[in-house]
Each structure stands twice: as structure tokens, then as C-alpha cells.
Design a protein around this motif. Structure first.
Motif, PDB file in Angstrom:
ATOM      1  N   PHE A 100       3.874  40.265 -38.428  1.00 30.71           N
ATOM      2  CA  PHE A 100       3.983  41.416 -37.527  1.00 30.71           C
ATOM      3  C   PHE A 100       5.218  42.271 -37.811  1.00 30.71           C
ATOM      4  O   PHE A 100       5.443  43.267 -37.119  1.00 30.71           O
ATOM      5  N   GLY A 101       6.037  41.860 -38.775  1.00 32.30           N
ATOM      6  CA  GLY A 101       7.242  42.630 -39.081  1.00 32.30           C
ATOM      7  C   GLY A 101       8.235  42.677 -37.938  1.00 32.30           C
ATOM      8  O   GLY A 101       8.847  43.703 -37.661  1.00 32.30           O
ATOM      9  N   MET A 102       8.380  41.541 -37.249  1.00 33.38           N
ATOM     10  CA  MET A 102       9.296  41.491 -36.102  1.00 33.38           C
ATOM     11  C   MET A 102      10.456  40.551 -36.384  1.00 33.38           C
ATOM     12  O   MET A 102      10.284  39.517 -37.001  1.00 33.38           O
ATOM     13  N   LYS A 103      11.632  40.952 -35.879  1.00 35.13           N
ATOM     14  CA  LYS A 103      12.817  40.080 -36.001  1.00 35.13           C
ATOM     15  C   LYS A 103      13.173  39.544 -34.624  1.00 35.13           C
ATOM     16  O   LYS A 103      13.181  40.289 -33.643  1.00 35.13           O
ATOM     17  N   GLN A 104      13.449  38.250 -34.575  1.00 29.91           N
ATOM     18  CA  GLN A 104      13.726  37.622 -33.294  1.00 29.91           C
ATOM     19  C   GLN A 104      15.057  36.889 -33.330  1.00 29.91           C
ATOM     20  O   GLN A 104      15.760  36.911 -34.331  1.00 29.91           O
ATOM     21  N   THR A 105      15.355  36.208 -32.229  1.00 31.85           N
ATOM     22  CA  THR A 105      16.609  35.457 -32.135  1.00 31.85           C
ATOM     23  C   THR A 105      16.312  33.975 -31.935  1.00 31.85           C
ATOM     24  O   THR A 105      15.502  33.617 -31.081  1.00 31.85           O
ATOM     25  N   PHE A 106      16.945  33.136 -32.749  1.00 33.48           N
ATOM     26  CA  PHE A 106      16.825  31.681 -32.620  1.00 33.48           C
ATOM     27  C   PHE A 106      18.190  31.110 -32.228  1.00 33.48           C
ATOM     28  O   PHE A 106      19.159  31.285 -32.960  1.00 33.48           O
ATOM     29  N   PHE A 107      18.235  30.455 -31.076  1.00 24.58           N
ATOM     30  CA  PHE A 107      19.458  29.769 -30.667  1.00 24.58           C
ATOM     31  C   PHE A 107      19.387  28.339 -31.193  1.00 24.58           C
ATOM     32  O   PHE A 107      18.414  27.626 -30.918  1.00 24.58           O
ATOM     33  N   VAL A 108      20.411  27.953 -31.961  1.00 22.96           N
ATOM     34  CA  VAL A 108      20.359  26.661 -32.659  1.00 22.96           C
ATOM     35  C   VAL A 108      21.640  25.870 -32.389  1.00 22.96           C
ATOM     36  O   VAL A 108      22.731  26.336 -32.737  1.00 22.96           O
ATOM     37  N   PRO A 109      21.532  24.697 -31.777  1.00 23.31           N
ATOM     38  CA  PRO A 109      22.725  23.850 -31.652  1.00 23.31           C
ATOM     39  C   PRO A 109      23.302  23.532 -33.034  1.00 23.31           C
ATOM     40  O   PRO A 109      22.543  23.340 -33.994  1.00 23.31           O
ATOM     41  N   GLY A 110      24.626  23.479 -33.116  1.00 24.19           N
ATOM     42  CA  GLY A 110      25.275  23.245 -34.409  1.00 24.19           C
ATOM     43  C   GLY A 110      24.769  21.996 -35.103  1.00 24.19           C
ATOM     44  O   GLY A 110      24.531  21.991 -36.315  1.00 24.19           O
ATOM     45  N   TRP A 111      24.567  20.943 -34.342  1.00 25.45           N
ATOM     46  CA  TRP A 111      24.095  19.681 -34.928  1.00 25.45           C
ATOM     47  C   TRP A 111      22.731  19.876 -35.596  1.00 25.45           C
ATOM     48  O   TRP A 111      22.459  19.340 -36.662  1.00 25.45           O
ATOM     49  N   CYS A 112      21.864  20.677 -34.963  1.00 26.77           N
ATOM     50  CA  CYS A 112      20.537  20.926 -35.547  1.00 26.77           C
ATOM     51  C   CYS A 112      20.664  21.768 -36.816  1.00 26.77           C
ATOM     52  O   CYS A 112      19.895  21.586 -37.767  1.00 26.77           O
ATOM     53  N   ALA A 113      21.622  22.701 -36.819  1.00 25.19           N
ATOM     54  CA  ALA A 113      21.828  23.502 -38.030  1.00 25.19           C
ATOM     55  C   ALA A 113      22.259  22.600 -39.182  1.00 25.19           C
ATOM     56  O   ALA A 113      21.845  22.796 -40.332  1.00 25.19           O
ATOM     57  N   GLU A 114      23.078  21.576 -38.877  1.00 21.83           N
ATOM     58  CA  GLU A 114      23.513  20.642 -39.928  1.00 21.83           C
ATOM     59  C   GLU A 114      22.357  19.765 -40.405  1.00 21.83           C
ATOM     60  O   GLU A 114      22.265  19.437 -41.584  1.00 21.83           O
ATOM     61  N   ARG A 115      21.497  19.364 -39.473  1.00 20.47           N
ATOM     62  CA  ARG A 115      20.427  18.425 -39.816  1.00 20.47           C
ATOM     63  C   ARG A 115      19.214  19.092 -40.446  1.00 20.47           C
ATOM     64  O   ARG A 115      18.434  18.422 -41.115  1.00 20.47           O
ATOM     65  N   TYR A 116      19.017  20.373 -40.166  1.00 18.13           N
ATOM     66  CA  TYR A 116      17.797  21.045 -40.626  1.00 18.13           C
ATOM     67  C   TYR A 116      18.119  22.316 -41.402  1.00 18.13           C
ATOM     68  O   TYR A 116      17.758  23.419 -40.991  1.00 18.13           O
ATOM     69  N   PRO A 117      18.789  22.144 -42.552  1.00 17.36           N
ATOM     70  CA  PRO A 117      19.149  23.342 -43.335  1.00 17.36           C
ATOM     71  C   PRO A 117      17.918  24.148 -43.764  1.00 17.36           C
ATOM     72  O   PRO A 117      17.982  25.378 -43.826  1.00 17.36           O
ATOM     73  N   ALA A 118      16.788  23.470 -44.021  1.00 23.61           N
ATOM     74  CA  ALA A 118      15.596  24.209 -44.462  1.00 23.61           C
ATOM     75  C   ALA A 118      15.086  25.123 -43.350  1.00 23.61           C
ATOM     76  O   ALA A 118      14.661  26.256 -43.604  1.00 23.61           O
ATOM     77  N   ALA A 119      15.133  24.640 -42.106  1.00 25.70           N
ATOM     78  CA  ALA A 119      14.689  25.478 -40.990  1.00 25.70           C
ATOM     79  C   ALA A 119      15.626  26.676 -40.828  1.00 25.70           C
ATOM     80  O   ALA A 119      15.177  27.811 -40.609  1.00 25.70           O
ATOM     81  N   VAL A 120      16.929  26.430 -40.952  1.00 22.13           N
ATOM     82  CA  VAL A 120      17.908  27.524 -40.837  1.00 22.13           C
ATOM     83  C   VAL A 120      17.661  28.552 -41.944  1.00 22.13           C
ATOM     84  O   VAL A 120      17.642  29.767 -41.690  1.00 22.13           O
ATOM     85  N   ASP A 121      17.455  28.057 -43.147  1.00 22.30           N
ATOM     86  CA  ASP A 121      17.216  28.987 -44.267  1.00 22.30           C
ATOM     87  C   ASP A 121      15.951  29.811 -44.039  1.00 22.30           C
ATOM     88  O   ASP A 121      15.919  31.005 -44.324  1.00 22.30           O
ATOM     89  N   ALA A 122      14.905  29.164 -43.513  1.00 23.37           N
ATOM     90  CA  ALA A 122      13.655  29.896 -43.263  1.00 23.37           C
ATOM     91  C   ALA A 122      13.878  30.981 -42.215  1.00 23.37           C
ATOM     92  O   ALA A 122      13.372  32.109 -42.342  1.00 23.37           O
ATOM     93  N   ILE A 123      14.623  30.660 -41.176  1.00 23.90           N
ATOM     94  CA  ILE A 123      14.912  31.638 -40.115  1.00 23.90           C
ATOM     95  C   ILE A 123      15.682  32.822 -40.697  1.00 23.90           C
ATOM     96  O   ILE A 123      15.350  33.992 -40.452  1.00 23.90           O
ATOM     97  N   LEU A 124      16.697  32.515 -41.502  1.00 23.71           N
ATOM     98  CA  LEU A 124      17.512  33.588 -42.088  1.00 23.71           C
ATOM     99  C   LEU A 124      16.710  34.406 -43.091  1.00 23.71           C
ATOM    100  O   LEU A 124      16.809  35.639 -43.127  1.00 23.71           O
ATOM    101  N   ALA A 125      15.893  33.725 -43.880  1.00 23.02           N
ATOM    102  CA  ALA A 125      15.076  34.442 -44.867  1.00 23.02           C
ATOM    103  C   ALA A 125      14.109  35.397 -44.177  1.00 23.02           C
ATOM    104  O   ALA A 125      13.750  36.445 -44.726  1.00 23.02           O
ATOM    105  N   GLY A 126      13.698  35.059 -42.955  1.00 28.48           N
ATOM    106  CA  GLY A 126      12.828  35.954 -42.193  1.00 28.48           C
ATOM    107  C   GLY A 126      13.573  37.114 -41.557  1.00 28.48           C
ATOM    108  O   GLY A 126      12.967  37.939 -40.872  1.00 28.48           O
ATOM    109  N   GLY A 127      14.896  37.149 -41.747  1.00 29.03           N
ATOM    110  CA  GLY A 127      15.679  38.261 -41.205  1.00 29.03           C
ATOM    111  C   GLY A 127      16.027  38.108 -39.733  1.00 29.03           C
ATOM    112  O   GLY A 127      16.435  39.065 -39.077  1.00 29.03           O
TER     113      GLY A 127
END
Ligand SMILES: [Zn+2]
Ligand SMILES: [Zn+2]
Lengths: 309, 302
Positions: free
Chosen positions: A69-96
């Protein structure tokens, strides 16, 4: 029905949009289990499996839907989850998309001293900087537990907005002697938890609504915001709302919103920046809420009642 | 919407299993021990399971030519031999659901092994063969469950929620196919109300509960998912809900492209796809490290 304007000060949204909308997600992952049941989290495999669905299965799905849909959203991520799930963080960032702060491990600020709250906020910040390469500008308190110290801590770390409170239908400012912060409010009805969440581990035993029933609530919130110029912010969790039937209903809602037209889809960071801009230009005046609300609790008016106890 | 869709047999759009947990009075005995015989209304509600509800379900499945899975605690197997014989005569799968619905999250590894084996023995005695599938009572899959399942030669588990299609649980000692469902597909959250179990949700009309199941089915059918009902005969086979169940079964048959199968066949199909290289499951390693994660202590190094 008479069209009585329900909002006292609707925001002039960009390009004459009727309302602003953000699907914001709290990617809590297993942080919820570790914080709730630290000593026996690892034996509750079923609850953990449900929470892991968020970063591993749901986030890639959500990123794909919003790319469509060409939409950019906001994901709130606890720091611990950002450390544990780098692939999810990268996917979120790659989506803009934007990544906002949501504590380090979903610690509840209500239960923390000021010093502990500051410690965990800083640790969450450091983890997000490391994972994303930049400082988050937005914050949502874990469990909406915005404490009497939170505003000062957010000011110290230079946040631009908060998205934990509920005092209006449009953005407003929360202020103290040290300055102010943009507040982007949303009501509990926009949280997916009361509609779908049912967990023995957390003692949350809500009845589970069908997607159609829950989206009736989300859609009626949208219709009224569209009618009156408000702000629509979903507070959803990938492991809950990213499950296939609910994701399918989400796609339907997005199509409904797009067909209706005049909706400004934006990240919360963009919405906060817009608020600052129209405030600075004098095109709009936000309501200001001073914090703390009271000098102390209990408030003096309660003293007679408390003395009687 | 599914990243690694599994090729279902004969090009089916999705796989469906109406799995039933026939808990019977095990729930009352476990919850009340010496007081259980005093709770006659609850006992009557649960005896409805084996005496009324299961025969009704079997007749319905026979009408539609469906073979499904029944998870039955060992104690119930011993106490309701005629019901068990009927389940087996109809060609359904008999799978493991604890001995007396004991909660593995509250047991030591030794105790959990004891009850697991005791229920296996009950299944072997009733059916002449070992069960290949397990669903933890109350979904309480513990830190020890995985190793015990591997030790006892189980092929699949159906207690977890980590995906929309089968995935693989991996342990140093071996693997188990996970066939996930979700609480939205459990009838307890829609229809159960019991003072004795301190469970006080409002009871939904059948249409409301089945609206949830149908939405789950539609999405599975559209995206190639796995739909597993986690129902209890005494809850979902009461007359009004049994009618709604039959309407749903008819909807599924009319839609077409649905592979109805017992969970053991679905697990075997997942293994066959892996062996043939036509599909790769997501893999989930167990057990998790023991104890609180170190990040919970303030000041721990990043
Ligand atoms: Zn959260
Ligand atoms: Zn059960």
C-alpha cells in the motif's frame, strides 16, 4: 444526523486531509513473559511460542502489507527485542518505517524508582541506537504506564513525542517547567489487546472477538476521526493483529480508508513534526496539559476519608 | 501472507482438523481432589463428554466421511472404554492429553515423565498401539516436555501457537513436528462458564463463536494455512453448538479444496514434504536456557 462539530480544535492536516492515521505496532516479543514471570518464563513454552510469532512470522507479513500500500508506519520496539531480533528490525527499517522506544524489556515504569526508570530508558535507547543507527524520537510507555517521572526523563533524552496518553482526540502538548513534548493520544478501544488477548500466563482472559467485531470498533473510530478531523492511532501487537485472519481484516480496512480518501497516512514522527510546524506558524493552537497533574497523592481532599480508614 | 507455504496434498488450499480434547471429569478430580464427589453439577456437565457428546460428534463425522483426532487423558480412557472403542471403530486418531489433565508447568521432570508414561500405557492398552501425538493439558508444555516427547518417540505436538502452518521443534535428542493452533480456535474462550473452575466469561451465542472460527477458516483457505479446532465435546457438542458445527462443516465441504485429516496424517505429510525437499519448515530450538534471562538484572553487560 446533525453534523455538530465534535472536536473543539481540529488540526489542519497536510494537503487538506480529513484526518491523520497511523497503524502503530508494539513489537513486545517475549519481553512480556520475562518481565511478568522472570523465574519460570522458560518453562511456559506455549506462551513464548505465541509471543515469538510477532517478530518471526507477523512482522515480515506486516512489512509486506504496508509495502503493497506504500504506507510507512511506526513500530515501538523494546531494546531487548531489538537485540534479539535483528532480522525483524532490519525488515522494519528496510520498509522505511519508524522505530520508536518502548522500554528495554517492557519494564513497568509505575513499579520503578525514578533512578531505575531512567536507567532502563537509557538502556533501551542505547539498544535502539545500536540496532537502527539513530536515536528514536518517539516513546510509548510499556503497558501505557507513563509515570510521574516519565516526562522529565523523555526531555532529558531529547524525545520529540510521546504516544502513551489519552487526554484528547487530537495531538496536544504535555508540559512542565522544563518545556513541552507533543502527545499523540489514542484510546484503549484502539488497542488490540481488549478485543483478542486471552492468556493464562498473564491472567488475561478476555473473550476473543472475531476480526469483524473488533474491526467494527476500529472502523467506527476511523469514521468519526475522518468526519471531525481527528487522529487515528492503532496500538496493535504483531503477535495479535498480525495473525492471518486479523491481517486479512487489516488489509480490508486499509482499502476502506484509501477508498474513502482524504486520509493522511504517516508515521507518528511525521505527525509530531507536523504538529510542531502548524503550531509554530500559528495555523493551529494545541491544548496544553501541565504535568504532574497533582502536587502529591493522596490529594488533600481525601484526607477526611483516609483518616476514617 | 504465509512466507513458506506448505504444499498440501492434491493441491488442497488448506488443511483442517477438528480436534477434540475429551477431558471428562479429570478436570474436577484434578481441581478438587477429595471434594470432587461433592460437585455433582460440574461432574454432570463433564460426563456429558463421553456419554452424549462424543457419540454425537462421531455420527456427524461419519456423515461427512471425516477422520479426526481425539486427545483423551489416560484416566478417561480407562473410565470410558465403550466411548474409546467407538472412537477407534470409527477410524479416528487417539492421542495423548496427560493422564489426569495434570499441568506439566507445575511438575518436576520426573513427575511429568511418570504421568506421560502412565497415559501412554492406557492408550496402548485401549488401542493396541502407542500414540504419535501429544497436546499438553491446558497447553502447559513445559521446559521438559520436548525431551520427554522425543524420548517416548512422539512424532508431533499440538500445544503451541508459534506459526500458521506446521513447524519443527528441534532438540539435541531429536525433532517433533509442531501443529500449531490458537486460543481463538479454542471453544473454552467463547462458550465456557463455570463457577467451580472460577471461569466467569459471558457465554456467547453459537453464531458469535463460530464467526471467529469461520474468519480463521477463510484466512486459512485464502493463504494455505492450517486450521485446528481445539474443542471439548461437552462444550462444543451441546445441541445448539453441534448444529453450528455442522453448518461450518458443510460450508467447508461446499467451499472445496480442503484437506480434512487427523493430525497424525498432517504431521506425516509435513515430514514427507521435508524429506522430498518440497518444503522447508521454520525451525524452533528447545529448550530455552534455564533461569531468568541475564538482561533482567540491572547493570548486566549488554
Ligand atoms: Zn508493549
Ligand atoms: Zn484438556
Amino acid at each position: 444526523m446533525a453534523t455538530i462539530p465534535l472536536l473543539a480544535n481540529p488540526v489542519p492536516w497536510p494537503n487538506g486531509a480529513r484526518c491523520a492515521a497511523c497503524f502503530s505496532f508494539d513489537m513486545d516479543g517475549e519481553s512480556l513473559m520475562h518481565i511478568a514471570l522472570p523465574r519460570e518464563a522458560n518453562k511456559r513454552v506455549c506462551g513464548l511460542s505465541e509471543l515469538r510469532y510477532g517478530p518471526t512470522v507477523a512482522v515480515p507479513r506486516l512489512v509486506k502489507i504496508f509495502a503493497h500500500f506504500g504506507m510507512k508506519q511506526t513500530f515501538f520496539v523494546p531494546g531487548w527485542c531489538a537485540e534479539r531480533y535483528p532480522a525483524a528490525v532490519d525488515a522494519i527499517l528496510a520498509g522505511g518505517h519508524e522505530i520508536g522506544h518502548h522500554g528495554y524489556i517492557h519494564e513497568d515504569p509505575y513499579t520503578l524508582s525514578r533512578d531505575d526508570e531512567r536507567y532502563w530508558t537509557e538502556r533501551g535507547l542505547v539498544a535502539l541506537v545500536k540496532a537502527t543507527g539513530k536515536k528514536p524520537v518517539g516513546y510509548r510507555a510499556p503497558s501505557f504506564a507513563f509515570s510521574e517521572n516519565t516526562l522529565e526523563i523523555l526531555q532529558e533524552f531529547g524525545f520529540a513525542y510521546d504516544a502513551s496518553l489519552m487526554a484528547d482526540d487530537v495531538p496536544y502538548l504535555i508540559a512542565n517547567d522544563g518545556g513541552d513534548l507533543v502527545e499523540l493520544p489514542s484510546p484503549m478501544a484502539m488497542d488490540d489487546w481488549p478485543h483478542y488477548m486471552h492468556s493464562f500466563d498473564f491472567g488475561t482472559t478476555n473473550q476473543i472477538s472475531s476480526p469483524a467485531r473488533a474491526f467494527e470498533v476500529f472502523r467506527s473510530e476511523f469514521d468519526v476521526m475522518w468526519q471531525h478531523g481527528g487522529l487515528w492511532v492503532a496500538v496493535w501487537h504483531p503477535f495479535i493483529s498480525g495473525r492471518t485472519p486479523r491481517a486479512a481484516a487489516m488489509v480490508e480496512l486499509i482499502e476502506y480508508m484509501q477508498n474513502k480518501g482524504g486520509v493522511w497516512f504517516a508515521t507518528l514522527a511525521e505527525i509530531a513534526a507536523h504538529v510542531r510546524k502548524v503550531t509554530a506558524s500559528g495555523a493551529w493552537t494545541p491544548r496544553v496539559e501541565r504535568l504532574p497533574y497533582y502536587d502529591a497523592s493522596p490529594i488533600p481532599a481525601l484526607s477526611r476519608r483516609l483518616a476514617a480508614e | 501472507m504465509i512466507q513458506n507455504p506448505i504444499p498440501w496434498p492434491n493441491g488442497a488450499r488448506c488443511a483442517v482438523c477438528f480436534s477434540f480434547d475429551m477431558d471428562g471429569e479429570s478436570l474436577v478430580h484434578l481441581g478438587y481432589g477429595p471434594e470432587a464427589d461433592n460437585r455433582i453439577a460440574s461432574l454432570s456437565e463433564l460426563r456429558y463428554d463421553a456419554e452424549i457428546a462424543v457419540p454425537r460428534i462421531l455420527a456427524m463425522f461419519q456423515r461427512y466421511g471425516m477422520k479426526q483426532t481425539f486427545f483423551i487423558p489416560g484416566w478417561c480412557i480407562e473410565h470410558y472404554p465403550e466411548t474409546i472403542d467407538l472412537v477407534l471403530e470409527h477410524g479416528h486418531e487417539l492421542a495423548h492429553h496427560g493422564y489426569l489433565h495434570e499441568n506439566p508447568n507445575k511438575l518436576s521432570a520426573e513427575e511429568e515423565r511418570y504421568w506421560l508414561r502412565r497415559a501412554i500405557a492406557a492408550i496402548v492398552k485401549a488401542s493396541g498401539k502407542r500414540p504419535t501425538g501429544f497436546r499438553a493439558p491446558s497447553y502447559a508444555f513445559s521446559r521438559n516436555t520436548m525431551e520427554l516427547l522425543v524420548d517416548e518417540g512422539f512424532d508431533y505436538d499440538a500445544s503451541l501457537f508459534g506459526d500458521d502452518i506446521p513447524y519443527l521443534l528441534r532438540h539435541p535428542a531429536g525433532t517433533v513436528v509442531e501443529l500449531p493452533s490458537h486460543r481463538a480456535l479454542d471453544d473454552w474462550t467463547h462458550f465456557m462458564m463455570s463457577r467451580d473452575f472460577n471461569w466467569m466469561l459471558p457465554i456467547q451465542a453459537p453464531e458469535r463463536g463460530f464467526e471467529v472460527y469461520r474468519a480463521e477458516f477463510d484466512a486459512c483457505w485464502n493463504h494455505g494455512g492450517l486450521w485446528i479446532a481445539v474443542w471439548h465435546p461437552f462444550v462444543s457438542a451441546r445441541l445448539a453448538r453441534a448444529e453450528a458445527m455442522e453448518r461450518l462443516i458443510r460450508t467447508m465441504h461446499d467451499r472445496g479444496g480442503v484437506w480434512f485429516a487427523p493430525l497424525s496424517e498432517i504431521a506425516a505429510h509435513a515430514r514427507a514434504c521435508m524429506a522430498a525437499g518440497t518444503w522447508s519448515p521454520r525451525v524452533h530450538d528447545l529448550p530455552y536456557p534455564r533461569g531468568p534471562i541475564p538482561e533482567l538484572s540491572r547493570g548486566a553487560a549488554n
